[in-house]
Design a protein around this motif. Structure first.
Motif, PDB file in Angstrom:
ATOM      1  N   MET A  11       0.837  -1.187   0.000  1.00 24.52           N
ATOM      2  CA  MET A  11       0.000   0.000   0.000  1.00 24.52           C
ATOM      3  C   MET A  11       0.882   1.250   0.000  1.00 24.52           C
ATOM      4  N   GLU A  15      -2.739   5.191   1.168  1.00 24.00           N
ATOM      5  CA  GLU A  15      -3.670   4.074   1.298  1.00 24.00           C
ATOM      6  C   GLU A  15      -3.635   3.501   2.711  1.00 24.00           C
ATOM      7  N   SER A  18      -5.359   5.923   5.031  1.00 28.31           N
ATOM      8  CA  SER A  18      -6.812   5.865   4.852  1.00 28.31           C
ATOM      9  C   SER A  18      -7.391   4.621   5.497  1.00 28.31           C
ATOM     10  N   SER A  19      -6.726   3.482   5.291  1.00 31.71           N
ATOM     11  CA  SER A  19      -7.232   2.214   5.820  1.00 31.71           C
ATOM     12  C   SER A  19      -7.220   2.213   7.345  1.00 31.71           C
ATOM     13  N   THR A 134      -8.443   3.479  -2.085  1.00 32.19           N
ATOM     14  CA  THR A 134      -7.495   2.380  -2.248  1.00 32.19           C
ATOM     15  C   THR A 134      -7.544   1.850  -3.672  1.00 32.19           C
ATOM     16  N   ARG A 135      -6.392   1.444  -4.153  1.00 35.00           N
ATOM     17  CA  ARG A 135      -6.344   0.817  -5.470  1.00 35.00           C
ATOM     18  C   ARG A 135      -6.974  -0.565  -5.413  1.00 35.00           C
ATOM     19  N   HIS A 138      -5.407  -3.582  -3.668  1.00 36.44           N
ATOM     20  CA  HIS A 138      -5.212  -3.541  -2.216  1.00 36.44           C
ATOM     21  C   HIS A 138      -6.530  -3.413  -1.444  1.00 36.44           C
ATOM     22  N   ARG A 139      -7.643  -3.401  -2.154  1.00 38.73           N
ATOM     23  CA  ARG A 139      -8.910  -3.132  -1.487  1.00 38.73           C
ATOM     24  C   ARG A 139      -9.309  -4.266  -0.549  1.00 38.73           C
TER      25      ARG A 139
END
Length: 463
Positions: A11, A15, A18-19, A134-135, A138-139
């Motif tokens: 990530m 990302e 954010s996660s 997220t891309r 990686h979601r």
């Protein structure tokens, strides 16, 4: 395919930020629900109206009713009005409900506060925002972080609830969750980036047009009934368990964490190998069915042990082992069995079923306890588990697959269909869907040995 075009294994800092930020929002919201479970019933009996266990059950479960009614509409609203605006609104509602409950002097006012808390139904909006940030590749990892946060929060709350109650009481716990909700506003504002582009994600959001397909899918209905039953039994249990522990041990409400802590630790130690075995060996159905059978045994054990402390402890160990396995397995099964283009919709219905179970279990647990005694609650839950066991035995064996997602370049519907067919023909790819308007390819692939390089080559031709 050029190395620069290969999906990153890690990530990005944005990302990860954010996660972690959004997982903490989930955790804070669930903390507000879970912290009260081990102590609320004993507190509520001293309130006006609290001698009626039906009212205690309604207070515990009321949160789930408004959560079930509003989480899908809130998710849809986030597409129109913006993710963060909806999340802010939901967190403010949750804080208001927490402060109403904190200042309540009657059980009826606490029920009102819990209803308002549940109206802050931000789960779908948070999930949609996470998908924006997220891309594709990686979601799934980011969603797993949220799931793990919820599981850890539940386990920690069972220990923290009685300990906090000793120092700040129930009004303090409610007020604390309100303050944490306000703090979460700051996390969303400054800790979570604003998405550059916000759009619908089939893997993370509910598509009203696909609700009919999901609601007619027998395999998904089995799982929805399962999560409904699991959380109905959970909420019913906490209507009566605090009383049973007090009556059969020398531990008062402030020290019941001494029971929960070793039980939770033992259950985690037994749960982890079972999950690993089921996922890596393609034996998820066998582990899943065995966990339901264990849950049935736990409920019957509770019904028979309401006056025997060590019987309750033994049943609690079985309960938490089964609960942790089932709670971890159900989302995985949804992902494996739902159509690739309707995973978000399937999860939306699943989450709604869970919330309805919370309300139903609280209401029924309170009513049964009031009119027929503690054991009746667990016999009712045993009936739910037996029905679920029968349904699960007939469930289709889930394919031993994992989901992989990739970004694809601009294309029309015809090109997307062609790419879907080419990806679906690769070795180890069980199902493939390319959604042109989202710029994403979603693949269900074998756990080992699938042609990842072939997929990357095909996808690279579109970028």
């Amino acid at each position: 395919m050029p190395k620069s075009m290969l999906p990153s294994e890690k990530m990005t800092p944005a990302e990860l930020r954010s996660s972690i930020g959004l997982a903490s929002i989930f955790g804070l919201r669930m903390l507000g629900m879970f912290l009260i479970l081990p102590v609320f019933a004993l507190y509520a009996e001293h309130l006006p109206g609290g001698a009626n266990h039906t009212m205690i059950g309604l207070a515990l479960g009321a949160y789930g009713l408004t959560q079930a009614l509003l989480q899908l509409p809130f998710g849809i609203a986030s597409d129109k009005f913006g993710r963060k605006r909806v999340i802010y609104f939901g967190l403010i509602l949750f804080a208001i409900g927490s402060f109403v409950a904190a200042n309540a002097t009657t059980i009826e006012t606490i029920i009102l506060g819990r209803v308002i808390q549940g109206a802050g139904a931000i789960s779908a909006a948070v999930t949609a925002l996470l998908a924006d940030l997220t891309r594709e590749e990686h979601r799934t990892k980011a969603m797993a972080m949220i799931g793990g946060t919820i599981g850890v929060t539940f386990a920690a709350s069972l220990v923290m609830g009685p300990a906090l109650y000793q120092f700040i009481g129930m009004p303090g716990i409610f007020a604390m969750t309100g303050v944490l909700s306000i703090a979460a506003l700051a996390v969303v504002k400054w800790g979570v980036p604003d998405p550059l582009v916000s759009h619908f994600h089939a893997d993370a959001e509910t598509n009203p047009a696909r609700l009919g397909d999901v609601l007619k899918d027998i395999q998904l209905l089995r799982l929805n009934f399962g999560i409904f039953s699991l959380h109905a039994a959970q909420m019913g249990m906490f209507v009566v368990l605090p009383f049973a522990l007090r009556n059969t041990s020398n531990l008062d409400i402030n020290h019941q964490w001494e029971i929960y802590l070793p039980v939770v630790l033992v259950s985690f130690a037994l749960m982890i190998p079972a999950i690993i075995y089921g996922e890596t060996r393609g034996k998820l159905k066998q582990v899943f069915v065995a966990a339901i059978a264990t849950m049935l045994a736990a409920q019957l054990g509770m019904a028979a042990s309401m006056h025997h402390f060590w019987g309750i402890v033994a049943a609690l160990i079985l309960y938490f082992v089964a609960f942790n396995i089932l709670e971890a397995s159900l989302p995985s099964l949804i992902s494996k069995l739902a159509p690739t283009t309707a995973k978000g919709t399937a999860m939306g219905v699943y989450n709604t079923s869970q919330s309805l179970g919370l309300f139903f279990g609280g209401a029924m647990g309170g009513w049964l306890s009031q009119h027929y005694g503690f054991s009746a609650v667990f016999m009712f839950s045993s009936g739910l588990m037996l029905a679920w066991l029968v349904a699960a035995v007939g469930m289709r064996t889930p394919p031993a697959v994992k989901t992989r997602m990739f970004h694809v370049g601009p294309m029309d519907t015809h090109q997307a269909g062609q790419l879907s067919r080419h990806l679906g023909a690769l070795s180890g790819v069980m199902e493939a869907a390319v959604i042109a308007e989202e710029g994403v390819a979603i693949l269900k692939v074998a756990l080992h040995g699938w042609d990842e390089q072939g997929a990357l080559n095909l996808i690279g031709e579109t970028t």
